[in-house]
Design a protein around this motif. Structure first.
Motif, PDB file in Angstrom:
ATOM      1  N   TYR A  96      -6.515  18.701  -3.382  1.00 38.25           N
ATOM      2  CA  TYR A  96      -6.684  19.617  -2.254  1.00 38.25           C
ATOM      3  C   TYR A  96      -7.695  20.709  -2.604  1.00 38.25           C
ATOM      4  O   TYR A  96      -8.595  21.009  -1.822  1.00 38.25           O
ATOM      5  CB  TYR A  96      -5.333  20.238  -1.878  1.00 38.25           C
ATOM      6  CG  TYR A  96      -5.424  21.226  -0.741  1.00 38.25           C
ATOM      7  CD1 TYR A  96      -5.375  20.800   0.578  1.00 38.25           C
ATOM      8  CD2 TYR A  96      -5.569  22.580  -0.986  1.00 38.25           C
ATOM      9  CE1 TYR A  96      -5.473  21.702   1.620  1.00 38.25           C
ATOM     10  CE2 TYR A  96      -5.665  23.492   0.035  1.00 38.25           C
ATOM     11  CZ  TYR A  96      -5.619  23.050   1.347  1.00 38.25           C
ATOM     12  OH  TYR A  96      -5.725  23.955   2.377  1.00 38.25           O
ATOM     13  N   TYR A 100     -10.725  19.279  -0.432  1.00 35.03           N
ATOM     14  CA  TYR A 100     -10.470  19.657   0.961  1.00 35.03           C
ATOM     15  C   TYR A 100     -11.328  20.835   1.386  1.00 35.03           C
ATOM     16  O   TYR A 100     -11.502  21.793   0.647  1.00 35.03           O
ATOM     17  CB  TYR A 100      -8.993  20.007   1.167  1.00 35.03           C
ATOM     18  CG  TYR A 100      -8.704  20.356   2.608  1.00 35.03           C
ATOM     19  CD1 TYR A 100      -8.532  19.364   3.557  1.00 35.03           C
ATOM     20  CD2 TYR A 100      -8.651  21.680   3.021  1.00 35.03           C
ATOM     21  CE1 TYR A 100      -8.311  19.676   4.878  1.00 35.03           C
ATOM     22  CE2 TYR A 100      -8.421  22.003   4.339  1.00 35.03           C
ATOM     23  CZ  TYR A 100      -8.259  20.998   5.268  1.00 35.03           C
ATOM     24  OH  TYR A 100      -8.035  21.318   6.586  1.00 35.03           O
ATOM     25  N   GLN A 109     -15.204  13.853   4.470  1.00 32.25           N
ATOM     26  CA  GLN A 109     -14.029  13.499   5.276  1.00 32.25           C
ATOM     27  C   GLN A 109     -13.509  12.122   4.889  1.00 32.25           C
ATOM     28  O   GLN A 109     -12.297  11.925   4.780  1.00 32.25           O
ATOM     29  CB  GLN A 109     -14.374  13.530   6.767  1.00 32.25           C
ATOM     30  CG  GLN A 109     -13.177  13.318   7.663  1.00 32.25           C
ATOM     31  CD  GLN A 109     -12.168  14.443   7.560  1.00 32.25           C
ATOM     32  OE1 GLN A 109     -12.510  15.608   7.726  1.00 32.25           O
ATOM     33  NE2 GLN A 109     -10.923  14.119   7.284  1.00 32.25           N
ATOM     34  N   TRP A 112     -11.672  12.570   1.669  1.00 33.02           N
ATOM     35  CA  TRP A 112     -10.430  13.312   1.850  1.00 33.02           C
ATOM     36  C   TRP A 112      -9.367  12.455   2.540  1.00 33.02           C
ATOM     37  O   TRP A 112      -8.176  12.573   2.248  1.00 33.02           O
ATOM     38  CB  TRP A 112     -10.644  14.611   2.629  1.00 33.02           C
ATOM     39  CG  TRP A 112      -9.339  15.290   2.819  1.00 33.02           C
ATOM     40  CD1 TRP A 112      -8.655  15.451   3.979  1.00 33.02           C
ATOM     41  CD2 TRP A 112      -8.498  15.827   1.790  1.00 33.02           C
ATOM     42  NE1 TRP A 112      -7.458  16.066   3.733  1.00 33.02           N
ATOM     43  CE2 TRP A 112      -7.341  16.299   2.394  1.00 33.02           C
ATOM     44  CE3 TRP A 112      -8.622  15.945   0.404  1.00 33.02           C
ATOM     45  CZ2 TRP A 112      -6.308  16.891   1.680  1.00 33.02           C
ATOM     46  CZ3 TRP A 112      -7.598  16.521  -0.307  1.00 33.02           C
ATOM     47  CH2 TRP A 112      -6.453  16.993   0.329  1.00 33.02           C
ATOM     48  N   ASN A 113      -9.778  11.599   3.452  1.00 35.49           N
ATOM     49  CA  ASN A 113      -8.811  10.765   4.179  1.00 35.49           C
ATOM     50  C   ASN A 113      -7.948   9.936   3.235  1.00 35.49           C
ATOM     51  O   ASN A 113      -6.777   9.696   3.512  1.00 35.49           O
ATOM     52  CB  ASN A 113      -9.520   9.856   5.190  1.00 35.49           C
ATOM     53  CG  ASN A 113     -10.020  10.628   6.386  1.00 35.49           C
ATOM     54  OD1 ASN A 113      -9.610  11.758   6.645  1.00 35.49           O
ATOM     55  ND2 ASN A 113     -10.935  10.031   7.118  1.00 35.49           N
ATOM     56  N   TRP A 115      -6.898  10.853   0.262  1.00 39.63           N
ATOM     57  CA  TRP A 115      -5.859  11.748  -0.263  1.00 39.63           C
ATOM     58  C   TRP A 115      -4.836  12.099   0.798  1.00 39.63           C
ATOM     59  O   TRP A 115      -3.634  12.160   0.515  1.00 39.63           O
ATOM     60  CB  TRP A 115      -6.498  13.007  -0.865  1.00 39.63           C
ATOM     61  CG  TRP A 115      -7.132  12.664  -2.157  1.00 39.63           C
ATOM     62  CD1 TRP A 115      -8.450  12.443  -2.402  1.00 39.63           C
ATOM     63  CD2 TRP A 115      -6.450  12.409  -3.385  1.00 39.63           C
ATOM     64  NE1 TRP A 115      -8.635  12.085  -3.711  1.00 39.63           N
ATOM     65  CE2 TRP A 115      -7.421  12.066  -4.335  1.00 39.63           C
ATOM     66  CE3 TRP A 115      -5.117  12.449  -3.785  1.00 39.63           C
ATOM     67  CZ2 TRP A 115      -7.108  11.755  -5.660  1.00 39.63           C
ATOM     68  CZ3 TRP A 115      -4.802  12.156  -5.096  1.00 39.63           C
ATOM     69  CH2 TRP A 115      -5.785  11.808  -6.012  1.00 39.63           C
ATOM     70  N   ASP A 116      -5.295  12.304   2.005  1.00 40.37           N
ATOM     71  CA  ASP A 116      -4.376  12.574   3.103  1.00 40.37           C
ATOM     72  C   ASP A 116      -3.424  11.396   3.293  1.00 40.37           C
ATOM     73  O   ASP A 116      -2.222  11.590   3.478  1.00 40.37           O
ATOM     74  CB  ASP A 116      -5.164  12.854   4.389  1.00 40.37           C
ATOM     75  CG  ASP A 116      -4.288  13.306   5.517  1.00 40.37           C
ATOM     76  OD1 ASP A 116      -3.866  14.478   5.523  1.00 40.37           O
ATOM     77  OD2 ASP A 116      -4.009  12.473   6.411  1.00 40.37           O
ATOM     78  N   ASP A 117      -3.955  10.186   3.203  1.00 40.08           N
ATOM     79  CA  ASP A 117      -3.112   8.987   3.317  1.00 40.08           C
ATOM     80  C   ASP A 117      -2.072   8.930   2.202  1.00 40.08           C
ATOM     81  O   ASP A 117      -0.909   8.601   2.446  1.00 40.08           O
ATOM     82  CB  ASP A 117      -3.960   7.716   3.276  1.00 40.08           C
ATOM     83  CG  ASP A 117      -4.780   7.503   4.536  1.00 40.08           C
ATOM     84  OD1 ASP A 117      -4.498   8.141   5.567  1.00 40.08           O
ATOM     85  OD2 ASP A 117      -5.729   6.694   4.486  1.00 40.08           O
ATOM     86  N   ARG A 120       0.642  11.503   2.883  1.00 42.06           N
ATOM     87  CA  ARG A 120       1.503  11.066   3.988  1.00 42.06           C
ATOM     88  C   ARG A 120       2.463   9.972   3.522  1.00 42.06           C
ATOM     89  O   ARG A 120       3.642   9.977   3.874  1.00 42.06           O
ATOM     90  CB  ARG A 120       0.656  10.584   5.159  1.00 42.06           C
ATOM     91  CG  ARG A 120      -0.047  11.702   5.863  1.00 42.06           C
ATOM     92  CD  ARG A 120      -0.936  11.235   7.008  1.00 42.06           C
ATOM     93  NE  ARG A 120      -1.644  12.371   7.558  1.00 42.06           N
ATOM     94  CZ  ARG A 120      -1.118  13.261   8.377  1.00 42.06           C
ATOM     95  NH1 ARG A 120       0.131  13.137   8.769  1.00 42.06           N
ATOM     96  NH2 ARG A 120      -1.831  14.280   8.827  1.00 42.06           N
ATOM     97  N   TYR A 146      -0.411  22.893   3.916  1.00 42.87           N
ATOM     98  CA  TYR A 146      -0.975  21.587   4.269  1.00 42.87           C
ATOM     99  C   TYR A 146       0.047  20.466   4.056  1.00 42.87           C
ATOM    100  O   TYR A 146       0.299  19.667   4.956  1.00 42.87           O
ATOM    101  CB  TYR A 146      -2.238  21.326   3.441  1.00 42.87           C
ATOM    102  CG  TYR A 146      -2.967  20.071   3.858  1.00 42.87           C
ATOM    103  CD1 TYR A 146      -3.906  20.108   4.877  1.00 42.87           C
ATOM    104  CD2 TYR A 146      -2.713  18.848   3.250  1.00 42.87           C
ATOM    105  CE1 TYR A 146      -4.575  18.962   5.277  1.00 42.87           C
ATOM    106  CE2 TYR A 146      -3.367  17.698   3.640  1.00 42.87           C
ATOM    107  CZ  TYR A 146      -4.293  17.757   4.653  1.00 42.87           C
ATOM    108  OH  TYR A 146      -4.943  16.617   5.044  1.00 42.87           O
ATOM    109  N   ILE A 147       0.646  20.427   2.877  1.00 47.70           N
ATOM    110  CA  ILE A 147       1.566  19.317   2.597  1.00 47.70           C
ATOM    111  C   ILE A 147       2.857  19.471   3.401  1.00 47.70           C
ATOM    112  O   ILE A 147       3.473  18.486   3.804  1.00 47.70           O
ATOM    113  CB  ILE A 147       1.829  19.132   1.092  1.00 47.70           C
ATOM    114  CG1 ILE A 147       2.387  17.725   0.844  1.00 47.70           C
ATOM    115  CG2 ILE A 147       2.730  20.209   0.545  1.00 47.70           C
ATOM    116  CD1 ILE A 147       2.220  17.221  -0.553  1.00 47.70           C
ATOM    117  N   ILE A 150       2.080  18.027   6.750  1.00 48.62           N
ATOM    118  CA  ILE A 150       2.063  16.565   6.661  1.00 48.62           C
ATOM    119  C   ILE A 150       3.480  16.013   6.644  1.00 48.62           C
ATOM    120  O   ILE A 150       3.793  15.046   7.352  1.00 48.62           O
ATOM    121  CB  ILE A 150       1.286  16.103   5.406  1.00 48.62           C
ATOM    122  CG1 ILE A 150      -0.196  16.270   5.633  1.00 48.62           C
ATOM    123  CG2 ILE A 150       1.599  14.657   5.057  1.00 48.62           C
ATOM    124  CD1 ILE A 150      -1.033  15.924   4.424  1.00 48.62           C
TER     125      ILE A 150
END
Length: 168
Positions: A96, A100, A109, A112-113, A115-117, A120, A146-147, A150
């Motif tokens: 992050y 991020y 992006q 980052w997607n 890491w977001d995945d 999640r 952020y987390i 999520i």
């Protein structure tokens, strides 16, 4: 035309054409270098996540790659699981802080997607999500928000995480 006039004309040409070209070439080189540094940082984070997955594999009895919590873990299993979750939170926070940004380029992006995945996916696990309030103490406030968001999005549950940053 004398030699002095030719040299003066040459200096004008360098000023008009050479200087802007040199500035442009310098800007392009700096941009490439910055992109290479960002790619290298992303690769280090990716390697760290792969190393983390090796730890998960080494502890297959904890069933960390399933979507459900391990039923009735022993105290020793619970301790190993919390240690592994702590490792994961540290990795997520590092990702992050490094990757991020509120405004990201298409490449940023895309990176980052991933890491977001990952975040999640882990937040869908009941045991991980329930451990978040304890694990997030002392972490970066923006990362905590952020987390937490999520985790709420993935489960529809509101996490009760005290404002742990008020006293720090």
């Amino acid at each position: 035309m004398s030699l002095a006039e030719i040299l003066e004309l040459g200096s004008y040409a360098v000023t008009v054409f050479g200087l802007p070209y040199a500035a442009w070439a310098f800007w392009v080189e700096q941009r490439k270098e910055r992109e290479n540094e960002e790619e290298e940082a992303y690769q280090h984070l990716s390697d760290a996540y792969n190393d983390f997955l090796k730890v998960v594999l080494d502890h297959a009895d904890l069933q960390l790659r399933t979507t459900h919590a391990l039923p009735n873990p022993t105290p020793e299993q619970r301790e190993r699981m919390m240690t592994i979750f702590d490792m994961l939170i540290a990795l997520f926070e590092r990702a992050y802080l490094i990757a991020y940004r509120a405004e990201m380029s298409t490449t940023e992006q895309r990176r980052w997607n991933s890491w977001d995945d990952y975040m999640r996916e882990w937040c869908r696990r009941d045991d991980f999500r329930q451990a978040l309030p304890l694990m997030l103490r002392g972490e970066d406030p923006d990362f905590v928000a952020y987390i937490r968001r999520i985790a709420e999005e993935e489960t529809g549950e509101h996490l009760i995480i005290a404002d742990i940053h008020q006293n720090t």
